[in-house]
Enzyme design. Structure first.
Site, short mmCIF file in Angstrom:
data_model
loop_
_atom_site.label_atom_id
_atom_site.label_comp_id
_atom_site.label_asym_id
_atom_site.label_seq_id
_atom_site.Cartn_x
_atom_site.Cartn_y
_atom_site.Cartn_z
N CYS A 85 0.82 -1.22 0.00
CA CYS A 85 0.00 0.00 0.00
C CYS A 85 0.85 1.27 0.00
O CYS A 85 0.31 2.37 -0.17
CB CYS A 85 -0.93 0.02 1.21
SG CYS A 85 -2.03 -1.41 1.28
N HIS A 343 -9.28 3.54 -1.69
CA HIS A 343 -7.94 2.98 -1.49
C HIS A 343 -7.51 2.10 -2.66
O HIS A 343 -7.33 0.90 -2.51
CB HIS A 343 -7.92 2.22 -0.18
CG HIS A 343 -6.58 1.66 0.22
ND1 HIS A 343 -5.38 2.20 -0.21
CD2 HIS A 343 -6.26 0.60 1.02
CE1 HIS A 343 -4.39 1.51 0.31
NE2 HIS A 343 -4.89 0.53 1.05
#
Length: 395
Positions: A85, A343
């Site tokens: 991420c 996200h």
């Protein structure tokens, strides 16, 4: 550090059925160059943040597609960075190092992920590859389960019961939704109060991984973001330059289950933040706006101590004080954060930089923090294994 962002662009985040990996790359890259008001030929190198184009889109070798989009960049160096991420912020970090070394003057940084090409089950498996697979992913741990380890560890360490934590996390979730409602690019643009979240029936807010519920989790999103970073020599032609005053990365153990790293404090994030602030000659009291990694509401809660807003164990005091909300001394995630903005994994770190950059230019995408001159980005990869902090300063 003599490196500056001079342009930034963020696509819409969400379930983008009319986009693929390549069109997201093109929209973000061209948008950032246009915003920077430079010629494409002035780009010396391209750095792409992308977690897993292979799992999601059957396209691992992605960076050179920049030539297909912009033939003027043919024969320029292009690299793809993978750091879970934190891939987007990692691409920015590599660009800053390349500029700082003197090897290039100007870089294009793009973060991209197209996740909704898979169903939820396959997305979950793709994301689990960012865990320590041998010990975690292969044992059916998902990322909600891994971050639930932090929640359980923090509850045990500070003797907090589930009801108290749930109430605190609902306030964090509501803050994200309320900011996201003002962001035209956000995945979710719906106001919710803490009370509304707490009063949802079980089927509307089920337990995903104790003690984390559905509304504690970020979204499966598509999207891209990009920025142009350059050196001091080139910045003289820009009227909206923002300095990257510091950037730092601190790696930690890959695993969280029965790990040697803390399950109640984001140690790597804290180290990266402390070092970045020191490099910038600042303290957390000099920061007015921050985009922190809220893949889960517990992550934002623990980010408060990691960035130095409070001592470990006092994170709930920050929520109760409203100092990270509208009008607070340090507004956290005015974009809506990962929880509401969305996200798309590889795009997240780049998007965080673009959002803070736009805040400091007075061109916020969504809610504008008044009189913001310094901003902080905390981008986390895996279960706190990769931690990148940037400090941006209005030039």
């Amino acid at each position: 550090m003599n490196t500056y962002i001079i342009g930034g662009y963020n696509t819409k985040f969400g379930r983008l059925d009319d986009h693929n990996l390549y069109t997201l790359y093109e929209e973000a890259a061209k948008g950032a160059i246009l915003d920077a008001q430079i010629e494409t030929k002035d780009i010396d190198a391209v750095f792409i943040g992308n977690y897993s184009g292979g799992s999601f889109n059957n396209q691992e070798h992605l960076a050179p597609y920049g030539v297909n989009i912009m033939p003027e960049l043919r024969h320029k160096p292009m690299y793809r960075l993978e750091n879970a991420c934190a891939s987007g912020a990692s691409a920015a970090h590599m660009a800053v190092m390349a500029i700082g070394s003197g090897m290039i003057n100007t870089a294009l940084v793009v973060g991209i992920e197209k996740m909704n090409s898979l169903d939820t089950k396959d997305v979950t498996k793709a994301l689990a590859k960012a865990s320590y697979w041998q010990k975690e992913g292969s044992q059916n741990y998902t990322f909600p389960g891994l971050f639930a380890e932090f929640a359980k560890g923090w509850m045990k360490k500070y003797d907090v019961n589930e009801e108290t934590l749930r109430t605190t996390l609902a306030h964090i979730s509501a803050k994200a939704y309320n900011f996201g409602a003002e962001n035209p690019l956000a995945h979710i643009q719906k106001l919710r109060s803490p009370e509304e979240i707490l009063n949802l029936p079980e089927e509307k807010n089920p337990m995903v991984a104790y003690p984390l519920r559905l509304h504690d989790c970020s979204l499966i999103s598509d999207g891209a973001a990009a920025m142009v970073i350059t050196n001091k020599k080139m910045v003289k032609n820009s009227d909206k330059a923002v300095e990257i005053a510091a950037i730092d990365e601190a790696a930690d153990y890959l695993d969280i289950v029965n790990s040697k790293k803390s399950n109640h404090f984001l140690e790597g994030a804290s180290v990266a933040c402390e070092r970045a602030l020191q490099k910038a000659g600042m303290s957390i009291n000099d920061i007015q706006v921050a985009e922190v990694h809220d893949c889960f509401t517990i992550t934002e809660l623990l980010s408060y101590s990691a960035i130095g807003l409070c001592s470990p164990g006092r994170e709930m005091d920050i929520v109760a004080s409203n100092e990270v909300s509208k009008g607070g001394r340090l507004v956290v995630n005015p974009s809506g954060g990962l929880k509401s903005k969305g996200h798309p994994v590889g795009a997240t770190g780049a998007s965080m930089h673009v959002m803070v950059y736009k805040q400091l230019c007075g061109e916020a995408i969504g809610y504008q923090v008044n009189n913001a001159t310094n901003g902080l980005i905390l981008n986390i990869g895996g279960s706190g294994a990769s931690n990148i902090v940037s400090i941006l300063k209005k030039a």
